[in-house]
Write an enzyme that holds these catalytic residues in place. Structure first.
Site, short mmCIF file in Angstrom:
data_model
loop_
_atom_site.label_atom_id
_atom_site.label_comp_id
_atom_site.label_asym_id
_atom_site.label_seq_id
_atom_site.Cartn_x
_atom_site.Cartn_y
_atom_site.Cartn_z
CG PHE A 25 -1.61 1.15 1.64
CD1 PHE A 25 -2.33 1.91 0.74
CD2 PHE A 25 -1.57 1.56 2.99
CE1 PHE A 25 -3.00 3.07 1.15
CE2 PHE A 25 -2.23 2.70 3.40
CZ PHE A 25 -2.94 3.46 2.49
CG ASP B 61 6.55 -6.54 -1.96
OD1 ASP B 61 5.95 -7.59 -1.67
OD2 ASP B 61 6.18 -5.41 -1.56
N GLY C 249 1.40 -7.56 -0.35
CA GLY C 249 1.30 -6.56 -1.42
C GLY C 249 0.79 -7.20 -2.69
CB VAL D 101 13.49 -7.74 2.47
CG1 VAL D 101 12.85 -7.94 3.84
CG2 VAL D 101 14.63 -6.75 2.58
CE1 TYR E 73 4.00 -4.31 11.67
CE2 TYR E 73 2.69 -3.19 13.33
CZ TYR E 73 3.29 -3.21 12.09
OH TYR E 73 3.19 -2.10 11.26
CD GLN F 193 29.25 -0.85 15.92
OE1 GLN F 193 28.30 -1.12 16.66
NE2 GLN F 193 30.12 -1.76 15.53
NE ARG G 200 -3.13 -2.78 6.89
CZ ARG G 200 -2.06 -2.11 6.49
NH1 ARG G 200 -1.52 -1.21 7.28
NH2 ARG G 200 -1.53 -2.33 5.31
N1 NAD Z 1 -0.66 1.62 6.69
C1 NAD Z 1 -0.57 1.83 8.01
O1 NAD Z 1 -1.55 2.25 8.64
C2 NAD Z 1 0.72 1.60 8.75
C3 NAD Z 1 0.75 1.90 10.12
C4 NAD Z 1 1.93 1.70 10.81
C5 NAD Z 1 3.06 1.27 10.17
N2 NAD Z 1 3.02 0.99 8.84
C6 NAD Z 1 4.25 0.51 8.21
O2 NAD Z 1 4.35 0.98 6.88
C7 NAD Z 1 4.98 -0.01 6.06
C8 NAD Z 1 4.12 -0.33 4.86
O3 NAD Z 1 2.88 -0.87 5.30
P1 NAD Z 1 1.62 -0.95 4.36
O4 NAD Z 1 0.50 -0.34 5.10
O5 NAD Z 1 1.95 -0.44 3.02
O6 NAD Z 1 1.36 -2.53 4.32
P2 NAD Z 1 1.36 -3.57 3.11
O7 NAD Z 1 1.05 -4.90 3.71
O8 NAD Z 1 0.45 -3.09 2.04
O9 NAD Z 1 2.84 -3.50 2.58
C9 NAD Z 1 3.91 -4.28 3.09
C10 NAD Z 1 4.67 -4.84 1.90
O10 NAD Z 1 5.77 -5.61 2.38
C11 NAD Z 1 5.83 -6.83 1.64
N3 NAD Z 1 6.50 -7.80 2.50
C12 NAD Z 1 6.07 -8.34 3.66
N4 NAD Z 1 7.00 -9.15 4.17
C13 NAD Z 1 8.04 -9.14 3.30
C14 NAD Z 1 9.30 -9.76 3.28
N5 NAD Z 1 9.71 -10.57 4.26
N6 NAD Z 1 10.12 -9.52 2.23
C15 NAD Z 1 9.74 -8.69 1.22
N7 NAD Z 1 8.55 -8.06 1.19
C16 NAD Z 1 7.72 -8.29 2.23
C17 NAD Z 1 4.39 -7.17 1.34
O11 NAD Z 1 4.23 -8.05 0.25
C18 NAD Z 1 3.83 -5.79 1.04
O12 NAD Z 1 3.97 -5.45 -0.31
C19 NAD Z 1 5.23 -1.21 6.97
O13 NAD Z 1 6.56 -1.17 7.40
C20 NAD Z 1 4.29 -1.00 8.12
O14 NAD Z 1 4.77 -1.60 9.30
C21 NAD Z 1 1.87 1.13 8.11
#
Ligand code: NAD
Length: 355
Positions: free
Chosen positions: A46, A67, A72, A93, A180, A197, A224
């Site tokens: 997202f 990714d 995603g 990753v 998480y 460091q 969500r």
């Molecule tokens: N959207 C929110 O409200 C929110 C709130 C707090 C924090 N975040 C943080 O923002 C970032 C993006 O979140 P988002 O809302 O876009 O969620 P999302 O689930 O849409 O995006 C996460 C992406 O990471 C990829 N992914 C997951 N595990 C992986 C791995 N091991 N290796 C490679 N790719 C991997 C998924 O396929 C996905 O494309 C995250 O770090 C999340 O913790 C988002």
């Protein structure tokens, strides 16, 4: 500014991107990312895909998305893959060997949806532990700016609300959400260790609930709350509220979030080591949100109550004084406006025949 093939297929996202870019232009940041190279984990998610689209439009020379498409979707970036400037490395990753040659390394890969991460606690921890290390090493080898997208969850059941960045958190280290919450706390600690460091230029955003087009509303077990409610309302299904619905959240529209992140990445000395809450300061209960979604969608759906989620924080609202001061940023989109845009986007997807 570069044209984006997306604008031929998604007018909602495209007009919001233009809005975010205008704001950056006003802030004198529209040329900063031109010709730069980005490594972006989670770039098909997202927020990641919104960032990738924005950076593409701002003239980034190369964007490598890492990714594994676990939460995603290829649909979020497919329009950029034929442009020659955006590539996808489809793997976890943590399985990547550290790479060099980037100006910015952005670590977004995570599994941020509670239903999903509680199903996949080990993968969730690996993305934040091993995954963060790979991305930090890549930043170190590249001498790049490093961004970690952290979360309001590092504050746990915050005893101070609105919560400032100086609050240390109140987190259950062994509960079902710990994969998480503690994963992100470790990721923050590791990023700060690299800064101390190795002198790495680290920036950390603590994101509070953000919503908008492209948030996955379709996959069972991901949902969500905002997009889950909208999709349920549009399908005429009851809206499912966990617990009493009196728990609060503060919802930020995605275009405002992206603008804040690009401001956080600006080449300014005072942003080295910055840790900043990015969120909306308008707090609303989940029940009020459900009622608002019913009103905006004009749905006749009812509301049903499910058992509370374990360790669900009762209140969540950021103190965004630091973001206002340091980034000269504040949210612009009202919840009503953002919900209308998100509803329109999901409605179009529901009406479109599946690929
Ligand atoms: N959207 C929110 O409200 C929110 C709130 C707090 C924090 N975040 C943080 O923002 C970032 C993006 O979140 P988002 O809302 O876009 O969620 P999302 O689930 O849409 O995006 C996460 C992406 O990471 C990829 N992914 C997951 N595990 C992986 C791995 N091991 N290796 C490679 N790719 C991997 C998924 O396929 C996905 O494309 C995250 O770090 C999340 O913790 C988002």
């Amino acid at each position: 500014m570069e044209g984006n093939p997306l604008c031929r297929i998604d007018s909602t996202v495209c007009s919001d991107l233009a809005m975010a870019i205008n704001k950056l232009r006003e802030a004198g940041l529209s040329d900063v990312f031109h010709g730069k190279r980005f490594l972006v984990s989670g770039g098909a998610g997202f927020l990641g895909s919104w960032l990738v689209d924005t950076l593409y439009m701002l003239g980034a020379e190369k964007i490598t998305v890492v990714d594994n498409l676990s939460t995603g979707s290829l649909d979020n970036i497919r329009h950029l893959l034929g442009t020659g400037r955006v590539e996808l490395v489809d793997k976890p990753v943590e399985a990547l060997s550290p790479v060099k040659g980037y100006d910015y390394v952005l670590h977004l890969a995570a599994r941020p949806s509670p239903d999903d991460y509680m199903e996949h606690p080990v993968e969730t921890l690996r993305a934040s532990s091993l995954g963060t290390e790979v991305m930090l090493e890549s930043a170190r080898l590249s001498d790049a700016v490093f961004l970690l997208t952290s979360t309001s969850e590092v504050y746990g059941h915050a005893q101070v609300v609105p919560t400032p960045e100086t609050y240390w958190g109140y987190v259950n280290p062994v509960g079902p959400r710990s994969c998480y919450d503690e994963g992100k706390r470790y990721a923050e600690a590791l990023a700060m260790a690299y800064m101390r460091q190795y002198g790495l230029d680290v920036r950390i955003s603590r994101i509070f609930n953000t919503y908008g087009p492209r948030l996955d509303w379709r996959s069972p077990g991901y949902g969500r709350v905002v997009v889950k409610f909208i999709a349920q309302a549009l399908r005429g299904e009851p809206l499912t509220v966990h617990g009493t619905g009196r728990q609060t959240r503060s919802f930020l529209y995605v275009a405002d979030n992206i603008e804040a992140h690009l401001r956080l990445l600006a080449p300014r000395e005072e942003l080295r080591g910055a840790i900043v809450n990015i969120g909306s300061s308008d707090e609303i209960t989940i029940l009020e949100l459900a009622k608002l979604v019913l009103e905006i969608t004009g749905s006749a759906s009812g509301i049903v109550y499910l058992p509370p989620r374990p360790d669900d924080p009762p209140r969540r609202r950021p103190d965004i004084t630091k973001a206002r001061r340091l980034l000269d940023w504040k949210p612009q989109t009202t919840l009503q406006e953002g919900l209308r845009k998100t509803t329109r986007w999901i409605q179009n997807k529901i009406l479109l025949p599946p690929k």
